[in-house]
Design a protein around this motif. Sequence first.
Motif, PDB file in Angstrom:
ATOM      1  N   PRO A 179       0.798  -1.256   0.083  1.00  0.00           N
ATOM      2  CA  PRO A 179       0.075   0.084  -0.027  1.00  0.00           C
ATOM      3  C   PRO A 179       0.932   1.278   0.108  1.00  0.00           C
ATOM      4  O   PRO A 179       0.508   2.131  -0.742  1.00  0.00           O
ATOM      5  CB  PRO A 179      -0.624  -0.277   1.321  1.00  0.00           C
ATOM      6  CG  PRO A 179      -0.807  -1.549   1.662  1.00  0.00           C
ATOM      7  CD  PRO A 179       0.633  -2.046   1.008  1.00  0.00           C
ATOM      8  N   GLU A 180       2.002   1.194   0.653  1.00  0.00           N
ATOM      9  CA  GLU A 180       3.013   2.336   0.817  1.00  0.00           C
ATOM     10  C   GLU A 180       3.675   2.646  -0.553  1.00  0.00           C
ATOM     11  O   GLU A 180       3.726   3.681  -0.975  1.00  0.00           O
ATOM     12  CB  GLU A 180       3.898   2.317   1.870  1.00  0.00           C
ATOM     13  CG  GLU A 180       4.964   3.177   2.066  1.00  0.00           C
ATOM     14  CD  GLU A 180       4.327   4.814   2.523  1.00  0.00           C
ATOM     15  OE1 GLU A 180       3.271   4.719   2.976  1.00  0.00           O
ATOM     16  OE2 GLU A 180       5.027   5.770   2.588  1.00  0.00           O
ATOM     17  N   MET A 181       3.714   1.469  -1.364  1.00  0.00           N
ATOM     18  CA  MET A 181       4.607   1.684  -2.507  1.00  0.00           C
ATOM     19  C   MET A 181       3.492   2.208  -3.665  1.00  0.00           C
ATOM     20  O   MET A 181       3.916   3.160  -4.339  1.00  0.00           O
ATOM     21  CB  MET A 181       4.920  -0.036  -3.244  1.00  0.00           C
ATOM     22  CG  MET A 181       5.471   0.297  -4.449  1.00  0.00           C
ATOM     23  SD  MET A 181       5.980  -1.589  -5.077  1.00  0.00           S
ATOM     24  CE  MET A 181       4.287  -2.155  -5.395  1.00  0.00           C
TER      25      MET A 181
ATOM     26  N   GLY B 165       1.816   7.113  -6.577  1.00  0.00           N
ATOM     27  CA  GLY B 165       1.071   8.044  -7.175  1.00  0.00           C
ATOM     28  C   GLY B 165       1.516   9.422  -7.013  1.00  0.00           C
ATOM     29  O   GLY B 165       1.296  10.382  -7.875  1.00  0.00           O
ATOM     30  N   ARG B 166       2.288   9.526  -5.762  1.00  0.00           N
ATOM     31  CA  ARG B 166       3.072  10.970  -5.652  1.00  0.00           C
ATOM     32  C   ARG B 166       3.959  11.279  -6.808  1.00  0.00           C
ATOM     33  O   ARG B 166       4.060  12.354  -7.343  1.00  0.00           O
ATOM     34  CB  ARG B 166       3.849  10.810  -4.052  1.00  0.00           C
ATOM     35  CG  ARG B 166       2.742  11.159  -2.937  1.00  0.00           C
ATOM     36  CD  ARG B 166       3.296  12.096  -1.859  1.00  0.00           C
ATOM     37  NE  ARG B 166       4.465  11.114  -1.445  1.00  0.00           N
ATOM     38  CZ  ARG B 166       4.200  10.182  -0.136  1.00  0.00           C
ATOM     39  NH1 ARG B 166       3.180  10.193   0.408  1.00  0.00           N
ATOM     40  NH2 ARG B 166       5.265   9.696   0.245  1.00  0.00           N
ATOM     41  N   LYS B 167       4.834  10.338  -7.154  1.00  0.00           N
ATOM     42  CA  LYS B 167       5.784  10.382  -7.940  1.00  0.00           C
ATOM     43  C   LYS B 167       5.192  10.771  -9.314  1.00  0.00           C
ATOM     44  O   LYS B 167       5.746  11.620  -9.840  1.00  0.00           O
ATOM     45  CB  LYS B 167       6.536   8.925  -8.322  1.00  0.00           C
ATOM     46  CG  LYS B 167       7.849   9.038  -8.948  1.00  0.00           C
ATOM     47  CD  LYS B 167       8.944   8.421  -8.286  1.00  0.00           C
ATOM     48  CE  LYS B 167      10.243   9.184  -8.838  1.00  0.00           C
ATOM     49  NZ  LYS B 167      11.273   9.412  -7.749  1.00  0.00           N
ATOM     50  N   ILE B 168       4.117   9.877  -9.729  1.00  0.00           N
ATOM     51  CA  ILE B 168       3.376  10.310 -11.044  1.00  0.00           C
ATOM     52  C   ILE B 168       3.030  11.734 -11.102  1.00  0.00           C
ATOM     53  O   ILE B 168       3.152  12.400 -12.005  1.00  0.00           O
ATOM     54  CB  ILE B 168       2.503   9.383 -11.407  1.00  0.00           C
ATOM     55  CG1 ILE B 168       3.031   7.853 -11.630  1.00  0.00           C
ATOM     56  CG2 ILE B 168       1.485   9.730 -12.537  1.00  0.00           C
ATOM     57  CD1 ILE B 168       2.054   6.766 -11.858  1.00  0.00           C
ATOM     58  N   GLY B 169       2.280  12.060 -10.094  1.00  0.00           N
ATOM     59  CA  GLY B 169       1.746  13.533  -9.700  1.00  0.00           C
ATOM     60  C   GLY B 169       2.937  14.500 -10.078  1.00  0.00           C
ATOM     61  O   GLY B 169       2.704  15.483 -10.650  1.00  0.00           O
TER      62      GLY B 169
END
Length: 270
Positions: free
Chosen positions: A20-22, A27-31
């Motif tokens: 779940p953390e991955m 998601g943050r990286k893609i953002g």
Amino acid sequence: MIDSSFQNFLWFLRRPKMYPEMIRRLGRKIGSIFGLEREQRTSEARWRIKEKTRHWCALKAVDTETAILKITGKSPTVKFSEKFKDLIEEQQKLIESIPNRMGGQGNLEIIYQLAEYVRATRAIETGVSYGWSSLTLLLSLNEREGSQLVSTDLPYFSEHSESYVGCVVPDRLKSIWTILPYADREALIDALKILPQIDLCHYDSDKFYQGKMWAYPLLWQALKPGGIFIADDIDDDFAFRDFCEEIDRPPWIVETPFTNDIKYVGILVK
Ligand SMILES: C[S@@+](CC[C@H](N)C(=O)[O-])C[C@H]1O[C@@H](n2cnc3c(N)ncnc32)[C@H](O)[C@@H]1O
């Protein structure tokens, strides 16, 4: 850059508890890839927020001795740093001998004296690293029968970091200690299943505003009346101030020497 991201990905892949953390990090990286310019502005804005937060902290801050005196009504007969001087020095040498560099310690004097003050038997902490705050809490809890410490910690992404998490805690204290070695979002939920009511908590893990604003209320809710809430690094952002306003409680703010600088620790008494 790509290499280290890929290595992190492989590291996560071998640890299903951390999937779940991955996904959250992905998601943050893609953002950030799709909003690069905005992200840069955000990082500048983060520094400005830190400056403002430090100013807010500095206006209210007291030193460690004053905070202990004001909260407990007395000065401790013996300082933590003196009482356990030999053990601290021995464990300091131990971490100097290991290759991995990990996160720094909280305000151990505050943690110990306040755990003693509430005669804590049930404590939760988030963020272990070498285990200085864990050691401190365990040295106090161990004095009282039936005590338990539950700690959450997402290890650093390197192959050997996990074997050093909590390494300053001697074996004799480990029978009353449970580490949940995955991210707070899952681990704190599990910690609160083990200890639904606590006497003291120490928050020192996820340093993002959102992570703090998610975890603080859960810890606060689990605290017994009169229990102690301690949060490290409150000068990173306004999460601690906002949380105090949300629950309408005046905090204690403690100026804490840290390497060549100072940092701020927040305390609330429920
Ligand atoms: C500053 S260190 C903790 C220091 C420790 N409390 C002490 O006093 O020695 C922060 C720790 O929190 C962990 N951490 C960071 N983000 C986390 C998260 N989302 N969930 C759980 N642990 C996290 C880090 O890997 C690191 O081990």
